[in-house]
Design an enzyme around this catalytic site. Structure first.
Site, mmCIF file in Angstrom:
data_model
loop_
_atom_site.group_PDB
_atom_site.id
_atom_site.type_symbol
_atom_site.label_atom_id
_atom_site.label_comp_id
_atom_site.label_asym_id
_atom_site.label_seq_id
_atom_site.Cartn_x
_atom_site.Cartn_y
_atom_site.Cartn_z
ATOM 1 N N SER A 164 0.867 -1.194 0.000
ATOM 2 C CA SER A 164 0.000 0.000 0.000
ATOM 3 C C SER A 164 0.895 1.231 0.000
ATOM 4 C CB SER A 164 -0.853 -0.011 1.275
ATOM 5 O OG SER A 164 -1.505 1.224 1.459
ATOM 6 N N TYR A 171 -2.555 -0.551 10.441
ATOM 7 C CA TYR A 171 -2.611 -0.954 9.022
ATOM 8 C C TYR A 171 -1.276 -0.644 8.332
ATOM 9 C CZ TYR A 171 -4.082 -1.188 4.121
ATOM 10 O OH TYR A 171 -4.166 -1.497 2.787
HETATM 11 N N1 NAP Z 1 -8.295 -0.687 -2.362
HETATM 12 C C1 NAP Z 1 -7.350 0.131 -1.946
HETATM 13 O O1 NAP Z 1 -7.537 1.362 -1.934
HETATM 14 C C2 NAP Z 1 -6.029 -0.426 -1.499
HETATM 15 C C3 NAP Z 1 -4.967 0.456 -1.295
HETATM 16 C C4 NAP Z 1 -3.756 -0.032 -0.848
HETATM 17 C C5 NAP Z 1 -3.596 -1.392 -0.637
HETATM 18 N N2 NAP Z 1 -4.647 -2.257 -0.836
HETATM 19 C C6 NAP Z 1 -4.421 -3.683 -0.567
HETATM 20 O O2 NAP Z 1 -4.927 -4.447 -1.641
HETATM 21 C C7 NAP Z 1 -5.243 -5.754 -1.179
HETATM 22 C C8 NAP Z 1 -6.601 -6.159 -1.733
HETATM 23 O O3 NAP Z 1 -7.605 -5.364 -1.123
HETATM 24 P P1 NAP Z 1 -8.845 -4.747 -1.903
HETATM 25 O O4 NAP Z 1 -8.675 -3.298 -1.910
HETATM 26 O O5 NAP Z 1 -9.065 -5.453 -3.182
HETATM 27 O O6 NAP Z 1 -10.007 -5.070 -0.829
HETATM 28 P P2 NAP Z 1 -11.224 -6.061 -0.830
HETATM 29 O O7 NAP Z 1 -12.122 -5.808 -1.987
HETATM 30 O O8 NAP Z 1 -11.804 -5.965 0.540
HETATM 31 O O9 NAP Z 1 -10.545 -7.494 -1.014
HETATM 32 C C9 NAP Z 1 -9.860 -8.136 0.030
HETATM 33 C C10 NAP Z 1 -9.697 -9.593 -0.315
HETATM 34 O O10 NAP Z 1 -8.975 -10.227 0.754
HETATM 35 C C11 NAP Z 1 -9.640 -11.435 1.069
HETATM 36 N N3 NAP Z 1 -9.407 -11.856 2.440
HETATM 37 C C12 NAP Z 1 -9.624 -11.172 3.581
HETATM 38 N N4 NAP Z 1 -9.326 -11.941 4.647
HETATM 39 C C13 NAP Z 1 -8.902 -13.127 4.146
HETATM 40 C C14 NAP Z 1 -8.450 -14.326 4.730
HETATM 41 N N5 NAP Z 1 -8.388 -14.489 6.074
HETATM 42 N N6 NAP Z 1 -8.094 -15.353 3.936
HETATM 43 C C15 NAP Z 1 -8.171 -15.219 2.591
HETATM 44 N N7 NAP Z 1 -8.577 -14.105 1.975
HETATM 45 C C16 NAP Z 1 -8.956 -13.080 2.756
HETATM 46 C C17 NAP Z 1 -11.110 -11.167 0.800
HETATM 47 O O11 NAP Z 1 -11.776 -12.395 0.519
HETATM 48 P P3 NAP Z 1 -12.794 -13.159 1.504
HETATM 49 O O12 NAP Z 1 -13.424 -12.129 2.392
HETATM 50 O O13 NAP Z 1 -13.764 -13.811 0.563
HETATM 51 O O14 NAP Z 1 -11.952 -14.163 2.238
HETATM 52 C C18 NAP Z 1 -11.027 -10.320 -0.454
HETATM 53 O O15 NAP Z 1 -11.002 -11.138 -1.589
HETATM 54 C C19 NAP Z 1 -5.166 -5.692 0.348
HETATM 55 O O16 NAP Z 1 -3.947 -6.267 0.782
HETATM 56 C C20 NAP Z 1 -5.178 -4.203 0.648
HETATM 57 O O17 NAP Z 1 -4.537 -3.900 1.857
HETATM 58 C C21 NAP Z 1 -5.854 -1.799 -1.276
#
Ligand code: NAP
Length: 329
Positions: A227, A240
């Site tokens: 991130s 975080y």
């Molecule tokens: N979106 C942003 O603005 C942003 C910015 C910086 C970094 N990120 C990073 O990008 C990554 C993806 O996040 P996203 O933004 O796409 O959010 P998201 O839509 O909430 O997706 C998160 C994913 O993680 C999975 N997950 C959560 N807990 C889990 C577990 N215990 N075991 C397996 N899978 C799990 C969820 O699947 P299930 O709930 O089905 O298990 C979901 O598929 C994260 O690491 C986040 O920190 C996102």
């Protein structure tokens, strides 16, 4: 088929193919397309003539023959085979954690469209099953596996399922993450634990489950979803950001310890469309996020960054990529 490290090993139940690519004519028109399912398809709008090609790989030399009697050969270099008008890219078996939504989902869709078999892991398997159907309808190959990255046995079973189906693990996209933001004064210890468990322990378990296979293959690629919070700390995001600093540190440590065949990439998104902010329970943090997340880029912008790093030549290790909305300063 030679068991060379440049090939995938097809399983009996689902024959796979080591390359995907296009055969183009001198004037740039696509004549044939070698699809992820191994079919070599005539690229004409009015009909599809499918015929099956086979490769023999010996060192860097590749010979191709299909059941129409057509043959070609060339030297395989840097994951790409150029011969005449044919450009073939080696397929990579790609494991994506957190593939049920947001960035993980978009990454799986994009890499599958590029011809790579994708193994989808998350807890919401109904979503994964729907995604497999969507990817296969588009001509790709995907496998859904129930995964909780906080559970080492589950993470090992995820890697084992990938190996069982495809015989290799070429890329791990360690993407699963949660972000229930709050100020430290809120004392939401359970949520801190959850972030540490998913974002840090889950990353370590994912590496533990896949690294032995990559080292045995002599090649592999770990892509960690960190991130912009891995570079600077902001109020309500202390824990975080701590997990994302850790993710970046662990990924670079892996780079330093690994042989040259193993590549590592830390991808650091800024505000991106996803469900990430939906787990915030602290009212102050939730209110701040409404404005902060008002300008978000599509998840496919991050998927394109992953695709770029994965598609680079094996001698090029893309270590860090930061992708944020142009509106985010
Ligand atoms: N979106 C942003 O603005 C942003 C910015 C910086 C970094 N990120 C990073 O990008 C990554 C993806 O996040 P996203 O933004 O796409 O959010 P998201 O839509 O909430 O997706 C998160 C994913 O993680 C999975 N997950 C959560 N807990 C889990 C577990 N215990 N075991 C397996 N899978 C799990 C969820 O699947 P299930 O709930 O089905 O298990 C979901 O598929 C994260 O690491 C986040 O920190 C996102």
């Amino acid at each position: 088929m030679n068991d060379d490290a440049t090939t995938t090993t097809p399983s009996a139940s689902h024959p796979s193919h080591p390359y995907v690519g296009l055969w183009v004519t001198a004037d740039g028109r696509v004549r044939h397309e070698l699809r992820a399912d191994g079919r070599y398809v005539e690229a004409r709008g009015d009909r599809e003539a499918a015929y099956v090609g086979r490769y023999e790989v010996s060192g860097n030399h590749v010979e191709y023959r299909d059941d129409t009697g057509f043959t070609a050969d060339g030297d395989f270099l840097d994951d790409v085979l150029h011969h005449g008008g044919m450009v073939l890219h080696r397929r990579k078996v790609v494991l994506v954690t957190g593939a049920s939504s947001g960035i993980g989902r978009a990454t799986a869709v994009r890499l599958a469209a590029a011809g790579h078999p994708v193994v989808l892991g998350a807890r919401r398997t109904d979503r994964l099953d729907a995604l497999v159907t969507e990817i296969e309808a588009a001509g790709g190959t995907a496998l859904a596996v129930s995964l909780d990255v906080t559970d080492l046995a589950s993470t090992r079973a995820f890697a084992a399922a990938a190996l069982d189906r495809f015989g290799r693990i070429d890329v791990l996209v360690a993407n699963a993450g949660v972000m229930p933001l709050s100020p430290l004064s809120s004392g939401l210890v359970d949520e801190w634990d959850r972030m540490l468990d998913v974002n840090v322990r889950g990353l370590l378990y994912s590496i533990a489950a896949t690294l032995p296979t990559m080292l045995a293959q002599g090649t592999g690629h770990v892509v960690t979803m960190a991130s912009i919070g891995a570079y600077e700390v902001t109020p309500t995001a202390a824990v975080y950001c701590g997990t994302k600093y850790a993710a970046r540190a662990i990924t670079d440590g892996l780079r330093q310890e690994s042989p040259r065949g193993l590549r590592v990439t830390t991808v650091s998104p800024g505000v991106t469309e996803s469900e990430l902010a939906s787990t915030i329970t602290d009212e102050t943090a939730a209110a701040a996020m409404v404005e902060y997340r008002a300008e978000a880029i599509p998840a496919d912008a991050i998927a394109r960054a992953v695709d770029y790093a994965v598609a680079e030549r094996p001698d090029v290790d893309v270590n860090e990529i930061v992708v944020r909305p142009a509106a985010q300063r």
